[in-house]
Design a protein around this motif. Structure first.
Motif, PDB file in Angstrom:
ATOM      1  N   UNK A 278      24.553  22.676   7.871  1.00  0.00           N
ATOM      2  CA  UNK A 278      24.969  21.966   6.659  1.00  0.00           C
ATOM      3  C   UNK A 278      25.918  22.818   5.821  1.00  0.00           C
ATOM      4  N   UNK A 279      25.698  24.123   5.791  1.00  0.00           N
ATOM      5  CA  UNK A 279      26.614  25.006   5.057  1.00  0.00           C
ATOM      6  C   UNK A 279      27.996  25.003   5.695  1.00  0.00           C
ATOM      7  N   UNK A 280      28.051  24.995   7.022  1.00  0.00           N
ATOM      8  CA  UNK A 280      29.342  24.878   7.698  1.00  0.00           C
ATOM      9  C   UNK A 280      29.987  23.546   7.375  1.00  0.00           C
ATOM     10  N   UNK A 281      29.192  22.474   7.382  1.00  0.00           N
ATOM     11  CA  UNK A 281      29.729  21.163   7.032  1.00  0.00           C
ATOM     12  C   UNK A 281      30.275  21.128   5.620  1.00  0.00           C
ATOM     13  N   UNK A 282      29.573  21.742   4.679  1.00  0.00           N
ATOM     14  CA  UNK A 282      30.040  21.765   3.286  1.00  0.00           C
ATOM     15  C   UNK A 282      31.320  22.579   3.137  1.00  0.00           C
TER      16      UNK A 282
ATOM     17  N   UNK B 277      23.025   9.540   9.354  1.00  0.00           N
ATOM     18  CA  UNK B 277      23.900  10.024   8.289  1.00  0.00           C
ATOM     19  C   UNK B 277      24.126   8.924   7.260  1.00  0.00           C
ATOM     20  N   UNK B 278      24.164   9.323   5.983  1.00  0.00           N
ATOM     21  CA  UNK B 278      24.485   8.388   4.902  1.00  0.00           C
ATOM     22  C   UNK B 278      24.936   9.198   3.696  1.00  0.00           C
ATOM     23  N   UNK B 279      25.583   8.523   2.744  1.00  0.00           N
ATOM     24  CA  UNK B 279      25.755   9.137   1.436  1.00  0.00           C
ATOM     25  C   UNK B 279      24.640   8.628   0.530  1.00  0.00           C
ATOM     26  N   UNK B 280      24.628   9.055  -0.718  1.00  0.00           N
ATOM     27  CA  UNK B 280      23.500   8.743  -1.590  1.00  0.00           C
ATOM     28  C   UNK B 280      23.375   7.244  -1.844  1.00  0.00           C
TER      29      UNK B 280
ATOM     30  N   UNK C 111      24.525  12.989   2.197  1.00  0.00           N
ATOM     31  CA  UNK C 111      25.453  13.736   1.351  1.00  0.00           C
ATOM     32  C   UNK C 111      25.312  13.254  -0.093  1.00  0.00           C
ATOM     33  N   UNK C 112      25.338  14.200  -1.025  1.00  0.00           N
ATOM     34  CA  UNK C 112      25.059  13.924  -2.439  1.00  0.00           C
ATOM     35  C   UNK C 112      26.250  14.222  -3.332  1.00  0.00           C
ATOM     36  N   UNK C 113      27.451  14.232  -2.784  1.00  0.00           N
ATOM     37  CA  UNK C 113      28.622  14.547  -3.589  1.00  0.00           C
ATOM     38  C   UNK C 113      28.590  15.989  -4.054  1.00  0.00           C
ATOM     39  N   UNK C 114      28.871  16.195  -5.318  1.00  0.00           N
ATOM     40  CA  UNK C 114      28.955  17.559  -5.848  1.00  0.00           C
ATOM     41  C   UNK C 114      27.607  18.275  -5.845  1.00  0.00           C
ATOM     42  N   UNK C 115      26.506  17.531  -5.631  1.00  0.00           N
ATOM     43  CA  UNK C 115      25.180  18.157  -5.596  1.00  0.00           C
ATOM     44  C   UNK C 115      24.825  18.669  -4.199  1.00  0.00           C
ATOM     45  N   UNK C 116      25.660  18.406  -3.208  1.00  0.00           N
ATOM     46  CA  UNK C 116      25.421  18.969  -1.890  1.00  0.00           C
ATOM     47  C   UNK C 116      24.898  17.972  -0.879  1.00  0.00           C
ATOM     48  N   UNK C 117      23.881  18.381  -0.119  1.00  0.00           N
ATOM     49  CA  UNK C 117      23.365  17.607   1.010  1.00  0.00           C
ATOM     50  C   UNK C 117      21.846  17.719   1.040  1.00  0.00           C
ATOM     51  N   UNK C 118      21.187  16.598   1.330  1.00  0.00           N
ATOM     52  CA  UNK C 118      19.728  16.626   1.499  1.00  0.00           C
ATOM     53  C   UNK C 118      19.408  16.334   2.961  1.00  0.00           C
ATOM     54  N   UNK C 119      18.495  17.121   3.530  1.00  0.00           N
ATOM     55  CA  UNK C 119      18.068  16.941   4.917  1.00  0.00           C
ATOM     56  C   UNK C 119      16.582  16.599   4.916  1.00  0.00           C
ATOM     57  N   UNK C 120      16.242  15.444   5.504  1.00  0.00           N
ATOM     58  CA  UNK C 120      14.859  14.967   5.542  1.00  0.00           C
ATOM     59  C   UNK C 120      14.388  14.838   6.980  1.00  0.00           C
ATOM     60  N   UNK C 121      13.133  15.239   7.221  1.00  0.00           N
ATOM     61  CA  UNK C 121      12.464  15.033   8.493  1.00  0.00           C
ATOM     62  C   UNK C 121      11.040  14.578   8.214  1.00  0.00           C
ATOM     63  N   UNK C 122      10.502  13.776   9.118  1.00  0.00           N
ATOM     64  CA  UNK C 122       9.160  13.250   8.933  1.00  0.00           C
ATOM     65  C   UNK C 122       8.150  14.383   8.806  1.00  0.00           C
TER      66      UNK C 122
ATOM     67  N   UNK D  21      26.578  22.103  -2.542  1.00  0.00           N
ATOM     68  CA  UNK D  21      27.972  22.045  -2.114  1.00  0.00           C
ATOM     69  C   UNK D  21      28.681  23.339  -2.494  1.00  0.00           C
ATOM     70  N   UNK D  22      29.889  23.503  -1.993  1.00  0.00           N
ATOM     71  CA  UNK D  22      30.702  24.672  -2.341  1.00  0.00           C
ATOM     72  C   UNK D  22      31.183  24.515  -3.779  1.00  0.00           C
TER      73      UNK D  22
END
Length: 332
Positions: free
Chosen positions: A277-281, A193-196, A223-234, A243-244
């Motif tokens: 992620x939607x629940x988290x947001x 986990x990290x922010x931008x 987490x990207x603030x007002x832009x929401x969340x990015x999820x990365x996998x190899x 975000x909401x």
């Protein structure tokens, strides 16, 4: 899923500056800054990243075990957490120290300047995760949040050596770790986990490229603030969850912690990464609209309504399943 949350437990002193930090900075004088901000408001609240995340998990029914070091002023905070579903058996009290303090100013752009006094948190490396597991049962996941750096490295090593799944959330302590330590904190993590800003700092600290980081972790959530969340996998394209929308920003403190609580609740109950992620947001939006990281109360019907407004009926139905299914199994 039984989650142990390790990291800081603190009292937050939250101040509001009725201006913009950027207007107080003189470009050619940054090497000799001497500033004092007159603030209009002060709120003293319960905080600390581990306690904030555990508070959210507890309200969502996961009964997390909180692990951290506190001072002789913790009794009231202990009662509060216990009343909100948090098992504090992993908290150690050091009678000669004070619980950590977080002091933060927020300006009108929601920018923040903060300081953190570690206090009893400096003793966190003295907590034996193995002994705790023998007494309470081995957790399915250990979340390793910002803490005394020696404790973070110790817990990470313990998880790798014993095969316990762990999530790495080094956040503010990236500023205190060198290259080898930062690599060690994230290598083998099931979740990162990290922010931008922290994601960029993590790349600088590790000396790794984004692809190299992804080769060492399971899923990287930013987490990207007002832009929401990015999820990365190899080997997969990044997934961005917005975000909401339309949430009035009252205080951003603890928003990321609430997201983590909602996200981990979702994955522990079998939701897809997108739905988790939607629940988290949705939970993060609850915190954003109040003052302090633990001033909200979870209303599941309201969270579902927020998810429906933001993501649609089908998405809200999936979030609802994650909220009302009893937790079971191990980390996704």
């Amino acid at each position: 899923m039984r989650i142990a949350v390790t990291g800081s437990i603190a009292t937050d002193h939250l101040m509001t500056f009725p201006g913009h930090f950027k207007d107080q900075l003189i470009a050619d004088q940054l090497s000799c800054i001497s500033l004092s901000f007159l603030v209009d408001e002060l709120e003293v609240r319960r905080g600390g990243v581990a306690a904030n995340i555990a508070f959210g998990l507890g309200q969502l029914g996961l009964a997390p075990v909180l692990v951290g070091a506190v001072g002789n002023d913790f009794a009231e905070y202990d009662a509060w957490l216990s009343a909100h579903g948090v098992d504090t058996c992993g908290v150690r009290v050091y009678s000669e120290k004070q619980t950590a303090r977080f002091m933060c100013m927020t300006d009108l752009d929601a920018n923040q300047i903060a300081a953190f006094y570690a206090g009893a948190m400096q003793e966190a490396a003295g907590i034996d995760l193995g002994k705790l597991a023998r007494a309470k049962g081995q957790p399915d996941l250990v979340l390793i949040c910002a803490n005394d750096p020696a404790a973070m490295l110790l817990y990470t090593t313990h998880c790798r050596d014993t095969g316990i799944a762990f999530a790495a959330d080094p956040s503010q302590q990236l500023a205190r770790t060198n290259t080898a330590e930062t690599q060690d904190l994230i290598r083998g993590a099931r979740w990162l986990f990290s922010n931008e800003y922290e994601s960029a700092l993590l790349l600088e600290r590790t000396g790794w490229s984004r692809d190299e980081v992804l080769s060492h972790v399971g899923v990287w959530v930013t987490t990207l603030g007002e832009r929401g969340v990015r999820i990365d996998q190899e080997g997969q394209a990044a997934c961005v969850i917005p975000s909401v929308p339309g949430v009035a920003v009252v205080d951003p403190t603890g928003v990321g912690d609430a997201f983590r609580a909602g996200f981990l609740t979702g994955v522990s109950r079998g939701l897809s990464l997108e739905s988790a992620a939607q629940l988290g947001c949705a939970l993060a939006a609850e915190v954003l609209g109040g003052i302090g990281p633990q001033s909200y109360s979870v209303d599941k019907d309201r969270l579902i309504a927020v998810a429906e407004r933001a993501y649609g009926t089908e998405a809200a139905d999936r979030v609802s399943a994650g909220l009302f299914i009893a937790a079971s199994g191990s980390a996704a």
